[in-house]
Design a protein around this motif. Structure first.
Motif, mmCIF file in Angstrom:
data_model
loop_
_atom_site.group_PDB
_atom_site.id
_atom_site.type_symbol
_atom_site.label_atom_id
_atom_site.label_comp_id
_atom_site.label_asym_id
_atom_site.label_seq_id
_atom_site.Cartn_x
_atom_site.Cartn_y
_atom_site.Cartn_z
ATOM 1 N N GLU A 181 7.034 0.247 4.639
ATOM 2 C CA GLU A 181 7.521 1.904 4.407
ATOM 3 C C GLU A 181 6.717 2.398 3.372
ATOM 4 O OE1 GLU A 181 11.588 1.737 3.677
ATOM 5 O OE2 GLU A 181 12.165 0.214 4.917
ATOM 6 N N PHE A 182 6.453 3.682 3.721
ATOM 7 C CA PHE A 182 5.796 4.398 2.765
ATOM 8 C C PHE A 182 6.194 5.584 2.584
ATOM 9 C CE2 PHE A 182 2.193 7.206 0.953
ATOM 10 C CZ PHE A 182 2.008 6.601 -0.135
ATOM 11 N N GLY A 183 6.956 5.940 1.195
ATOM 12 C CA GLY A 183 7.820 7.303 1.283
ATOM 13 C C GLY A 183 7.339 8.452 0.587
ATOM 14 N N PRO A 184 7.766 9.393 0.604
ATOM 15 C CA PRO A 184 7.108 10.942 0.121
ATOM 16 C C PRO A 184 6.943 10.594 -1.490
ATOM 17 C CG PRO A 184 9.562 11.066 0.490
ATOM 18 C CD PRO A 184 9.384 9.704 1.066
ATOM 19 N N PRO A 185 6.214 11.458 -2.245
ATOM 20 C CA PRO A 185 6.168 11.238 -3.618
ATOM 21 C C PRO A 185 7.379 11.332 -4.324
ATOM 22 C CG PRO A 185 5.182 13.508 -2.620
ATOM 23 C CD PRO A 185 5.704 12.662 -1.734
ATOM 24 N N VAL A 186 7.523 10.507 -5.529
ATOM 25 C CA VAL A 186 8.832 10.512 -6.191
ATOM 26 C C VAL A 186 8.613 11.237 -7.648
ATOM 27 C CG1 VAL A 186 9.895 8.818 -5.011
ATOM 28 C CG2 VAL A 186 8.486 8.267 -7.194
ATOM 29 N N ALA A 187 7.103 11.196 -7.908
ATOM 30 C CA ALA A 187 6.632 12.037 -9.280
ATOM 31 C C ALA A 187 5.425 12.493 -9.044
ATOM 32 C CB ALA A 187 6.683 11.048 -10.378
ATOM 33 N N ALA A 188 4.998 13.375 -9.550
ATOM 34 C CA ALA A 188 3.580 13.870 -9.346
ATOM 35 C C ALA A 188 2.969 14.650 -10.732
ATOM 36 C CB ALA A 188 3.477 15.235 -8.478
ATOM 37 N N ALA A 189 1.879 14.395 -11.117
ATOM 38 C CA ALA A 189 1.143 14.714 -12.489
ATOM 39 C C ALA A 189 -0.082 15.313 -12.203
ATOM 40 C CB ALA A 189 1.068 13.559 -13.298
ATOM 41 N N SER A 190 -0.869 15.459 -13.268
ATOM 42 C CA SER A 190 -2.141 16.228 -13.035
ATOM 43 C C SER A 190 -3.053 15.580 -12.503
ATOM 44 C CB SER A 190 -2.896 16.718 -14.493
ATOM 45 O OG SER A 190 -2.835 15.430 -15.101
ATOM 46 N N ILE A 191 -3.218 14.092 -12.397
ATOM 47 C CA ILE A 191 -4.228 13.460 -11.642
ATOM 48 C C ILE A 191 -3.822 12.467 -10.665
ATOM 49 C CG2 ILE A 191 -5.728 13.603 -13.727
ATOM 50 C CD1 ILE A 191 -5.490 10.681 -14.137
ATOM 51 N N ALA A 192 -2.411 12.200 -10.725
ATOM 52 C CA ALA A 192 -2.060 11.331 -9.811
ATOM 53 C C ALA A 192 -0.532 11.557 -9.338
ATOM 54 C CB ALA A 192 -2.212 9.892 -10.299
ATOM 55 N N GLN A 193 -0.087 10.892 -8.376
ATOM 56 C CA GLN A 193 1.251 11.054 -8.030
ATOM 57 C C GLN A 193 1.922 9.537 -7.414
ATOM 58 O OE1 GLN A 193 1.133 14.098 -5.195
ATOM 59 N NE2 GLN A 193 1.287 12.554 -3.275
ATOM 60 N N VAL A 194 3.113 9.312 -7.713
ATOM 61 C CA VAL A 194 3.691 8.268 -7.356
ATOM 62 C C VAL A 194 4.678 8.082 -6.056
ATOM 63 C CG1 VAL A 194 5.104 6.114 -8.154
ATOM 64 C CG2 VAL A 194 3.602 7.507 -9.857
ATOM 65 N N HIS A 195 4.510 7.197 -5.319
ATOM 66 C CA HIS A 195 5.197 6.873 -4.053
ATOM 67 C C HIS A 195 5.965 5.552 -4.268
ATOM 68 C CE1 HIS A 195 3.452 9.960 -1.648
ATOM 69 N NE2 HIS A 195 2.345 9.756 -2.597
ATOM 70 N N ARG A 196 7.253 5.618 -3.537
ATOM 71 C CA ARG A 196 8.091 4.370 -3.406
ATOM 72 C C ARG A 196 7.743 3.990 -1.914
ATOM 73 N NH1 ARG A 196 14.244 3.883 -5.075
ATOM 74 N NH2 ARG A 196 14.485 1.491 -5.146
ATOM 75 N N ALA A 197 7.345 2.431 -1.906
ATOM 76 C CA ALA A 197 7.070 1.810 -0.650
ATOM 77 C C ALA A 197 7.713 0.497 -0.604
ATOM 78 C CB ALA A 197 5.489 1.726 -0.627
ATOM 79 N N ARG A 198 7.684 -0.076 0.559
ATOM 80 C CA ARG A 198 8.006 -1.423 0.779
ATOM 81 C C ARG A 198 6.709 -2.282 1.365
ATOM 82 N NH1 ARG A 198 13.123 -3.030 0.290
ATOM 83 N NH2 ARG A 198 13.856 -0.949 1.091
ATOM 84 N N LEU A 199 6.759 -3.241 0.720
ATOM 85 C CA LEU A 199 5.590 -4.346 1.273
ATOM 86 C C LEU A 199 6.330 -4.914 2.539
ATOM 87 C CD1 LEU A 199 4.174 -5.867 -1.659
ATOM 88 C CD2 LEU A 199 3.185 -4.078 -0.361
ATOM 89 N N HIS A 200 5.342 -5.672 3.395
ATOM 90 C CA HIS A 200 5.790 -6.319 4.699
ATOM 91 C C HIS A 200 6.921 -7.391 4.169
ATOM 92 C CE1 HIS A 200 3.727 -3.857 7.526
ATOM 93 N NE2 HIS A 200 2.746 -3.858 6.658
ATOM 94 N N ASP A 201 6.594 -8.028 3.075
ATOM 95 C CA ASP A 201 7.657 -9.054 2.709
ATOM 96 C C ASP A 201 9.023 -8.567 2.119
ATOM 97 O OD1 ASP A 201 7.157 -8.055 0.060
ATOM 98 O OD2 ASP A 201 6.181 -9.955 -0.460
#
Length: 164
Positions: free
Chosen positions: A43-63
């Motif tokens: 699973e790869f979700g929408p951004p949960v935080a955004a800043a000037s050079i990057a943004q963060v997403h919440r995701a789930r690995l296959h494990d």
């Protein structure tokens, strides 16, 4: 007072930046790893935080483990290179016309900024700093530092454990 006004202006500017489109973040991940996002994350979700050079997403690995995925904004390196080129030009122009500017070494300031930006845009270095911080605080019960996933971390993206 002026410093606090500048700080609050910078805070406001940084917090007005919206996230880039999800497709752009997915494209950056696929470029970094040469395979589809679905092959990397369950699973790869929408951004949960955004800043000037990057943004963060919440995701789930296959494990099944949850991770935070920090992705550089598309085109950010090019924008910084253009901005730094303009700053270099301005610094050189000022130094060529002013003894005071030469004394203050504007060009040196720009080069220091350029080195700092270059390091900040390599998320492998951020992962290394996380690992070092974890090692330095391992005996402190009040700290929990997310562990980077070195197999998935690349220059353009940092993957580490998700901590609520």
């Amino acid at each position: 007072i002026a410093l606090s006004l500048v700080g609050s202006d910078l805070w406001a500017l940084q917090n007005r930046i919206g996230p880039c489109r999800l497709e752009q973040a997915r494209g950056a991940i696929e470029a970094a790893h040469g395979r589809p996002v679905e092959a990397i994350f369950a699973e790869f979700g929408p951004p949960v935080a955004a800043a000037s050079i990057a943004q963060v997403h919440r995701a789930r690995l296959h494990d099944g483990s949850e991770v935070a995925v920090k992705v550089l904004r598309p085109g950010i390196r090019d924008r910084f290179h253009r901005d730094l080129a303009a700053m270099r030009f301005g610094a050189e122009l000022a130094e060529s016309r002013s003894a005071e500017a030469r004394r203050l070494r504007f060009s040196g300031v720009v080069e220091t900024l350029a080195r700092s930006v270059t390091m900040e845009m390599d998320l492998r270095l951020e992962a290394a700093a996380l690992s070092e911080f974890a090692e330095n605080t391992k005996d402190d019960a009040d700290f929990r530092v997310p562990e980077p996933d070195w197999q998935l971390t690349a220059r353009e993206m940092l993957v580490d454990e998700w901590i609520d």
